[in-house]
Each structure stands twice: as structure tokens, then as C-alpha cells.
Enzyme design. Structure first.
Site, PDB file in Angstrom:
ATOM      1  N   THR A 156       0.852  -1.107   0.132  1.00 24.99           N
ATOM      2  CA  THR A 156       0.056   0.138   0.059  1.00 24.99           C
ATOM      3  C   THR A 156       0.743   1.194  -0.017  1.00 24.99           C
ATOM      4  O   THR A 156       0.687   2.335  -0.927  1.00 24.99           O
ATOM      5  CB  THR A 156      -1.027  -0.078   1.106  1.00 24.99           C
ATOM      6  OG1 THR A 156      -1.655  -1.345   1.216  1.00 24.99           O
ATOM      7  CG2 THR A 156      -1.889   1.104   0.902  1.00 24.99           C
TER       8      THR A 156
ATOM      9  N   LYS B 201       1.380  -4.770  12.983  1.00 21.02           N
ATOM     10  CA  LYS B 201       2.170  -4.321  11.780  1.00 21.02           C
ATOM     11  C   LYS B 201       3.478  -5.182  11.783  1.00 21.02           C
ATOM     12  O   LYS B 201       3.616  -5.732  12.846  1.00 21.02           O
ATOM     13  CB  LYS B 201       2.526  -2.791  11.953  1.00 21.02           C
ATOM     14  CG  LYS B 201       1.429  -1.747  11.699  1.00 21.02           C
ATOM     15  CD  LYS B 201       1.931  -0.309  11.523  1.00 21.02           C
ATOM     16  CE  LYS B 201       3.130  -0.029  10.619  1.00 21.02           C
ATOM     17  NZ  LYS B 201       3.084  -0.810   9.240  1.00 21.02           N
ATOM     18  N   GLY B 202       4.115  -5.379  10.807  1.00 21.96           N
ATOM     19  CA  GLY B 202       5.211  -5.948  10.534  1.00 21.96           C
ATOM     20  C   GLY B 202       5.047  -7.188   9.443  1.00 21.96           C
ATOM     21  O   GLY B 202       6.064  -7.910   9.553  1.00 21.96           O
TER      22      GLY B 202
ATOM     23  N   GLU C 129       9.634   0.844  11.472  1.00 25.00           N
ATOM     24  CA  GLU C 129       8.460   1.666  11.211  1.00 25.00           C
ATOM     25  C   GLU C 129       7.945   2.398  12.628  1.00 25.00           C
ATOM     26  O   GLU C 129       7.409   3.511  12.858  1.00 25.00           O
ATOM     27  CB  GLU C 129       7.415   0.701  10.716  1.00 25.00           C
ATOM     28  CG  GLU C 129       7.555   0.333   9.491  1.00 25.00           C
ATOM     29  CD  GLU C 129       6.560  -0.855   8.879  1.00 25.00           C
ATOM     30  OE1 GLU C 129       6.288  -1.038   7.742  1.00 25.00           O
ATOM     31  OE2 GLU C 129       5.760  -1.561   9.944  1.00 25.00           O
TER      32      GLU C 129
ATOM     33  N   LYS D 284      -8.440  -4.680   6.397  1.00 24.95           N
ATOM     34  CA  LYS D 284      -7.664  -4.686   7.478  1.00 24.95           C
ATOM     35  C   LYS D 284      -8.336  -4.194   8.838  1.00 24.95           C
ATOM     36  O   LYS D 284      -7.910  -4.254   9.706  1.00 24.95           O
ATOM     37  CB  LYS D 284      -6.446  -3.470   7.214  1.00 24.95           C
ATOM     38  CG  LYS D 284      -5.576  -3.955   5.808  1.00 24.95           C
ATOM     39  CD  LYS D 284      -4.803  -5.230   5.976  1.00 24.95           C
ATOM     40  CE  LYS D 284      -3.982  -5.670   4.753  1.00 24.95           C
ATOM     41  NZ  LYS D 284      -2.997  -4.536   4.628  1.00 24.95           N
TER      42      LYS D 284
HETATM   43  C1  5RP Z   1       5.444  -3.746   6.914  1.00 27.87           C
HETATM   44  C2  5RP Z   1       4.107  -3.249   7.350  1.00 27.87           C
HETATM   45  C3  5RP Z   1       3.062  -3.071   6.584  1.00 27.87           C
HETATM   46  O1  5RP Z   1       2.412  -1.798   6.637  1.00 27.87           O
HETATM   47  C4  5RP Z   1       1.895  -4.229   6.577  1.00 27.87           C
HETATM   48  O2  5RP Z   1       2.350  -5.413   6.381  1.00 27.87           O
HETATM   49  C5  5RP Z   1       0.696  -3.777   5.366  1.00 27.87           C
HETATM   50  O3  5RP Z   1       1.345  -4.172   4.209  1.00 27.87           O
HETATM   51  P1  5RP Z   1       0.639  -4.070   2.791  1.00 27.87           P
HETATM   52  O4  5RP Z   1       0.116  -2.564   2.523  1.00 27.87           O
HETATM   53  O5  5RP Z   1       1.570  -4.522   1.795  1.00 27.87           O
HETATM   54  O6  5RP Z   1      -0.797  -4.710   2.917  1.00 27.87           O
HETATM   55  O7  5RP Z   1       3.851  -3.202   8.514  1.00 27.87           O
HETATM   56  O8  5RP Z   1       6.235  -4.239   7.925  1.00 27.87           O
END
Ligand code: 5RP
Length: 229
Positions: free
Chosen positions: A37, A100-101, A109, A127
Site C-alpha cells: 500500500t 504491523k510487521g 516503522e 484490514k
Molecule cells: C510492513 C508493514 C505493512 O505496513 C503491513 O504489512 C501492510 O502491508 P501491505 O500494505 O502490503 O498490506 O507493517 O512491515
């Protein structure tokens, strides 16, 4: 903004990535997260790159993308504060607490988020959750503590597994490992984050409650829904 009902998850990510431009303060340095994203946000940011000073990045991957698009990247140590940090999430609840992660970038982050006055989360509507914990909780750990930390989660009734990449333990940008923890239901994110953070060997727990979002731009079939917390 109204969106047709048939938007894919990828298109919803593009929508919120573009919508986040409204939160970028002209002339300033913007905090930039990591993930698919955020990649949409970085692409959108490139269209206004002459109106910002640059970015502080939360991962090597985002740094490479920012630089490839001609956006200056500043070291976090060179910045005292940021007006805004823009990042995705694996889960977000109705109070702005997040997990997150998923992209293994949680430690940086959280560091960049802590510099920012405002955290703007960009996510598609899948989400948004009632209670955090269905998504396996990422925890960055010092490798020699991984088994000990896994036992602590087992004592809570949860199962921690080492994240692998190409059959080997994934190594983060900080040279550490990630445990993904299943079977949690995190009813009190602030207390949970504080508790796990002080276990020896935990670098960062992927609950973002102390560094929660103030705004969430949620991509929905009806368009971008703005949640404020
Ligand atoms: C990375 C993160 C991302 O913000 C989380 O995994 C969401 O990712 P995406 O936008 O690909 O769904 O925490 O460490």
C-alpha cells in the site's frame, strides 16, 4: 470520492495511496512506511516530489523505491520531528491500534512513527478488525532469545513460529529475526505492547498502540472512508 463496486484490492490500495497526498505538508519531510500500500503512496508522492523536501524511510525497500523515483531520503537521526508518517497496517481496530510487521519492517516503522506528530494509516477495508490478533503478530527478536520468547507466548496459549525466507530464517534490515505469533486475541493493546516489549530479547512487538494511528484512510467499495481516532 465514489468508487465503482468492482475495485480490486490493488486498486483500493492505489486509491488510498493517492488520498494520503492530502496529508503531506508542502515543504516538509514526510515519514514513509513499508509495504504494497505504501508503494502506491510512494508512486503518488513522486508526482509532487518538487513540493516536499524529502522523506524519512522505514526500510531498505522503501528507501530504494523513493530514491529510484528521485525523492531525497534523510537519515532519521537528522530529523527532530515529522508532521506526518504514512504507513499501512496488517490490522487496525476501531481505536487506531494496529498490528504491523507483515513486511518485517516493524522496528524502523515504529521508530519513524515515533518521530511524527500524526500517523496516517492507509489500508483496504479487509484490514479493519474488532479485535487485533487474527493476523499472526510479528515480533522482531534477537536470534539467541527466539526459543525463550516462543515459550513465553506458548504459556499464553499462543504459537510462535520463526519466519523463513528461502528455507532460512528471515533476516531483517536490522540483522534480527521475526517470530509470527498465532492464537492471540489482543483485547488490551496498550498493556499487551508494554508487557511484551520488556521481555528480554524482544526488539519490537508488532502491536502499534503507543504509536497508534490518528487517521485511517480506508479503501472501501464506496470509496475512501476517513476514520479519525
Ligand atoms: C510492513 C508493514 C505493512 O505496513 C503491513 O504489512 C501492510 O502491508 P501491505 O500494505 O502490503 O498490506 O507493517 O512491515
Amino acid at each position: 470520492m465514489t468508487a465503482p463496486i468492482s475495485l480490486s484490492q490493488d486498486e483500493l490500495k492505489t486509491l488510498v495511496g493517492r488520498a494520503a497526498l492530502d496529508y503531506v505538508v508542502p515543504g516538509e519531510i514526510v515519514g514513509v512506511g513499508t509495504g504494497s500500500t505504501v508503494n502506491k503512496f510512494i508512486d503518488a508522492l513522486a508526482t509532487i516530489k518538487d513540493r516536499i523536501r524529502g522523506a524519512v524511510s522505514s526500510s531498505e525497500a522503501s528507501t530504494a523505491r523513493l530514491k529510484a523515483l528521485g525523492i531525497a531520503v534523510f537519515d532519521a537521526n537528522a530529523v527532530e520531528s515529522l508532521a506526518v508518517y504514512i504507513d499501512g497496517a496488517d490490522e487496525i481496530d476501531g481505536r487506531g491500534h494496529m498490528v504491523k510487521g507483515g513486511g518485517a519492517a516493524l522496528t524502523r516503522e515504529k521508530i519513524v512513527a515515533a518521530l511524527a506528530q500524526r500517523f496516517v494509516c492507509i489500508a483496504d477495508e479487509s484490514k479493519l478488525v474488532q479485535t487485533l490478533g487474527a493476523f499472526p503478530l510479528p515480533v522482531e527478536v534477537i536470534p539467541m532469545a527466539a526459543a525463550q520468547i516462543a515459550r513465553r507466548f506458548a504459556a499464553m496459549g499462543a504459537q510462535a513460529t520463526l519466519r523463513l525466507k528461502d528455507g532460512q530464517a528471515l533476516v531483517t534490515d536490522n540483522g534480527q529475526h521475526i517470530l509470527d505469533v498465532r492464537g492471540l486475541s489482543i483485547a488490551e493493546p496498550l498493556a499487551f505492547e508494554s508487557e511484551v516489549n520488556q521481555w528480554p530479547g524482544v526488539v519490537t512487538v508488532g502491536v502499534f498502540a503507543h504509536q497508534k494511528a490518528q487517521v485511517c484512510l480506508l479503501g472501501t467499495a464506496q470509496g475512501v472512508r476517513t476514520l479519525t481516532f
